[in-house]
Design a protein around this motif. Structure first.
Motif, PDB file in Angstrom:
ATOM      1  N   VAL A  24      17.216   5.794  -1.607  1.00  0.00           N
ATOM      2  CA  VAL A  24      18.355   6.693  -1.414  1.00  0.00           C
ATOM      3  C   VAL A  24      18.115   7.699  -0.286  1.00  0.00           C
ATOM      4  O   VAL A  24      19.046   8.080   0.417  1.00  0.00           O
ATOM      5  CB  VAL A  24      18.682   7.435  -2.734  1.00  0.00           C
ATOM      6  CG1 VAL A  24      19.858   8.393  -2.566  1.00  0.00           C
ATOM      7  CG2 VAL A  24      18.977   6.429  -3.844  1.00  0.00           C
ATOM      8  N   PHE A  25      16.846   8.108  -0.117  1.00  0.00           N
ATOM      9  CA  PHE A  25      16.526   9.141   0.876  1.00  0.00           C
ATOM     10  C   PHE A  25      15.474   8.646   1.858  1.00  0.00           C
ATOM     11  O   PHE A  25      14.589   7.877   1.507  1.00  0.00           O
ATOM     12  CB  PHE A  25      15.980  10.399   0.185  1.00  0.00           C
ATOM     13  CG  PHE A  25      16.890  10.964  -0.859  1.00  0.00           C
ATOM     14  CD1 PHE A  25      18.009  11.705  -0.502  1.00  0.00           C
ATOM     15  CD2 PHE A  25      16.638  10.761  -2.200  1.00  0.00           C
ATOM     16  CE1 PHE A  25      18.853  12.225  -1.467  1.00  0.00           C
ATOM     17  CE2 PHE A  25      17.470  11.282  -3.173  1.00  0.00           C
ATOM     18  CZ  PHE A  25      18.586  12.019  -2.811  1.00  0.00           C
ATOM     19  N   ASP A  26      15.574   9.150   3.085  1.00  0.00           N
ATOM     20  CA  ASP A  26      14.555   8.916   4.111  1.00  0.00           C
ATOM     21  C   ASP A  26      14.401  10.221   4.870  1.00  0.00           C
ATOM     22  O   ASP A  26      15.092  11.195   4.584  1.00  0.00           O
ATOM     23  CB  ASP A  26      14.978   7.770   5.035  1.00  0.00           C
ATOM     24  CG  ASP A  26      13.802   7.176   5.802  1.00  0.00           C
ATOM     25  OD1 ASP A  26      12.663   7.676   5.665  1.00  0.00           O
ATOM     26  OD2 ASP A  26      14.016   6.219   6.559  1.00  0.00           O
ATOM     27  N   GLN A  27      13.495  10.231   5.839  1.00  0.00           N
ATOM     28  CA  GLN A  27      13.299  11.410   6.674  1.00  0.00           C
ATOM     29  C   GLN A  27      13.361  10.998   8.134  1.00  0.00           C
ATOM     30  O   GLN A  27      12.886   9.913   8.497  1.00  0.00           O
ATOM     31  CB  GLN A  27      11.936  12.051   6.401  1.00  0.00           C
ATOM     32  CG  GLN A  27      11.846  12.708   5.045  1.00  0.00           C
ATOM     33  CD  GLN A  27      10.454  13.252   4.796  1.00  0.00           C
ATOM     34  OE1 GLN A  27       9.550  12.497   4.499  1.00  0.00           O
ATOM     35  NE2 GLN A  27      10.308  14.560   4.929  1.00  0.00           N
ATOM     36  N   ARG A  28      13.925  11.908   8.959  1.00  0.00           N
ATOM     37  CA  ARG A  28      13.964  11.649  10.398  1.00  0.00           C
ATOM     38  C   ARG A  28      12.548  11.680  10.958  1.00  0.00           C
ATOM     39  O   ARG A  28      11.732  12.523  10.560  1.00  0.00           O
ATOM     40  CB  ARG A  28      14.818  12.704  11.115  1.00  0.00           C
ATOM     41  CG  ARG A  28      16.274  12.653  10.732  1.00  0.00           C
ATOM     42  CD  ARG A  28      17.152  13.502  11.611  1.00  0.00           C
ATOM     43  NE  ARG A  28      16.723  14.883  11.740  1.00  0.00           N
ATOM     44  CZ  ARG A  28      17.554  15.928  11.772  1.00  0.00           C
ATOM     45  NH1 ARG A  28      18.857  15.757  11.693  1.00  0.00           N
ATOM     46  NH2 ARG A  28      17.077  17.151  11.912  1.00  0.00           N
ATOM     47  N   GLU A  29      12.281  10.779  11.863  1.00  0.00           N
ATOM     48  CA  GLU A  29      10.958  10.694  12.498  1.00  0.00           C
ATOM     49  C   GLU A  29      10.566  11.993  13.198  1.00  0.00           C
ATOM     50  O   GLU A  29       9.446  12.457  13.074  1.00  0.00           O
ATOM     51  CB  GLU A  29      10.940   9.561  13.532  1.00  0.00           C
ATOM     52  CG  GLU A  29      10.944   8.192  12.953  1.00  0.00           C
ATOM     53  CD  GLU A  29       9.558   7.705  12.575  1.00  0.00           C
ATOM     54  OE1 GLU A  29       8.578   8.130  13.199  1.00  0.00           O
ATOM     55  OE2 GLU A  29       9.484   6.898  11.632  1.00  0.00           O
ATOM     56  N   GLU A  30      11.513  12.574  13.939  1.00  0.00           N
ATOM     57  CA  GLU A  30      11.181  13.701  14.809  1.00  0.00           C
ATOM     58  C   GLU A  30      10.880  15.004  14.079  1.00  0.00           C
ATOM     59  O   GLU A  30      10.072  15.799  14.546  1.00  0.00           O
ATOM     60  CB  GLU A  30      12.270  13.930  15.865  1.00  0.00           C
ATOM     61  CG  GLU A  30      13.637  14.290  15.314  1.00  0.00           C
ATOM     62  CD  GLU A  30      14.516  13.099  14.984  1.00  0.00           C
ATOM     63  OE1 GLU A  30      15.710  13.326  14.741  1.00  0.00           O
ATOM     64  OE2 GLU A  30      14.038  11.951  14.957  1.00  0.00           O
TER      65      GLU A  30
ATOM     66  N   PRO B 188      24.391   5.656  -5.213  1.00  0.00           N
ATOM     67  CA  PRO B 188      23.317   4.773  -5.680  1.00  0.00           C
ATOM     68  C   PRO B 188      23.671   4.063  -6.982  1.00  0.00           C
ATOM     69  O   PRO B 188      24.476   4.552  -7.780  1.00  0.00           O
ATOM     70  CB  PRO B 188      22.135   5.716  -5.876  1.00  0.00           C
ATOM     71  CG  PRO B 188      22.744   7.060  -6.071  1.00  0.00           C
ATOM     72  CD  PRO B 188      24.005   7.061  -5.269  1.00  0.00           C
ATOM     73  N   SER B 189      23.057   2.922  -7.185  1.00  0.00           N
ATOM     74  CA  SER B 189      23.283   2.150  -8.405  1.00  0.00           C
ATOM     75  C   SER B 189      22.701   2.896  -9.609  1.00  0.00           C
ATOM     76  O   SER B 189      21.809   3.738  -9.458  1.00  0.00           O
ATOM     77  CB  SER B 189      22.668   0.765  -8.265  1.00  0.00           C
ATOM     78  OG  SER B 189      21.300   0.873  -7.975  1.00  0.00           O
ATOM     79  N   PRO B 190      23.194   2.598 -10.798  1.00  0.00           N
ATOM     80  CA  PRO B 190      22.787   3.325 -12.005  1.00  0.00           C
ATOM     81  C   PRO B 190      21.282   3.388 -12.248  1.00  0.00           C
ATOM     82  O   PRO B 190      20.781   4.403 -12.727  1.00  0.00           O
ATOM     83  CB  PRO B 190      23.498   2.570 -13.129  1.00  0.00           C
ATOM     84  CG  PRO B 190      24.713   2.006 -12.480  1.00  0.00           C
ATOM     85  CD  PRO B 190      24.274   1.628 -11.093  1.00  0.00           C
TER      86      PRO B 190
ATOM     87  N   HIS C  52      19.769   6.511 -10.681  1.00  0.00           N
ATOM     88  CA  HIS C  52      20.294   7.833 -11.019  1.00  0.00           C
ATOM     89  C   HIS C  52      19.202   8.798 -11.484  1.00  0.00           C
ATOM     90  O   HIS C  52      19.191   9.956 -11.052  1.00  0.00           O
ATOM     91  CB  HIS C  52      21.398   7.735 -12.073  1.00  0.00           C
ATOM     92  CG  HIS C  52      22.664   7.155 -11.527  1.00  0.00           C
ATOM     93  ND1 HIS C  52      23.828   7.142 -12.245  1.00  0.00           N
ATOM     94  CD2 HIS C  52      22.969   6.569 -10.342  1.00  0.00           C
ATOM     95  CE1 HIS C  52      24.792   6.575 -11.531  1.00  0.00           C
ATOM     96  NE2 HIS C  52      24.280   6.216 -10.370  1.00  0.00           N
ATOM     97  N   ASP C  53      18.290   8.354 -12.344  1.00  0.00           N
ATOM     98  CA  ASP C  53      17.242   9.262 -12.822  1.00  0.00           C
ATOM     99  C   ASP C  53      16.332   9.750 -11.701  1.00  0.00           C
ATOM    100  O   ASP C  53      16.085  10.959 -11.593  1.00  0.00           O
ATOM    101  CB  ASP C  53      16.437   8.617 -13.949  1.00  0.00           C
ATOM    102  CG  ASP C  53      17.201   8.581 -15.267  1.00  0.00           C
ATOM    103  OD1 ASP C  53      18.204   9.329 -15.417  1.00  0.00           O
ATOM    104  OD2 ASP C  53      16.800   7.802 -16.158  1.00  0.00           O
ATOM    105  N   PRO C  54      15.822   8.859 -10.820  1.00  0.00           N
ATOM    106  CA  PRO C  54      14.995   9.374  -9.728  1.00  0.00           C
ATOM    107  C   PRO C  54      15.774  10.277  -8.766  1.00  0.00           C
ATOM    108  O   PRO C  54      15.214  11.231  -8.220  1.00  0.00           O
ATOM    109  CB  PRO C  54      14.482   8.131  -9.006  1.00  0.00           C
ATOM    110  CG  PRO C  54      14.927   6.957  -9.772  1.00  0.00           C
ATOM    111  CD  PRO C  54      15.807   7.404 -10.875  1.00  0.00           C
ATOM    112  N   VAL C  55      17.061  10.023  -8.580  1.00  0.00           N
ATOM    113  CA  VAL C  55      17.867  10.875  -7.705  1.00  0.00           C
ATOM    114  C   VAL C  55      18.043  12.255  -8.354  1.00  0.00           C
ATOM    115  O   VAL C  55      17.936  13.286  -7.681  1.00  0.00           O
ATOM    116  CB  VAL C  55      19.236  10.223  -7.395  1.00  0.00           C
ATOM    117  CG1 VAL C  55      20.162  11.202  -6.697  1.00  0.00           C
ATOM    118  CG2 VAL C  55      19.036   8.987  -6.538  1.00  0.00           C
TER     119      VAL C  55
END
Length: 65
Positions: A23-29, A40-42, A45-48
């Protein structure tokens, strides 16, 4: 569930990426959060939810349906 982020306030801690990399990433810079999946799929949901709770800048916002 709908997910949104306030990238302008992100402190690039990366906890969200560790908990929910689908669900999440980070920009390289600069490490600022990038939202990969706003509905996101069900099974994600808990990790989000946990990502939102542990975010030190509280930039992850959830709308539960």
């Amino acid at each position: 569930m709908r997910v949104s982020v306030d990238a302008d306030k992100c402190v690039a801690a990366g906890q969200c990426v560790l908990l929910a990399p689908e669900v999440f990433d980070q920009r390289e810079e600069d490490g600022v959060v990038v939202l990969l999946d706003e509905s996101p799929s069900p099974e994600l949901h808990d990790p989000v939810r946990e990502s939102a709770l542990v975010c030190p800048a509280a930039v992850i916002h959830l709308a539960e349906s």
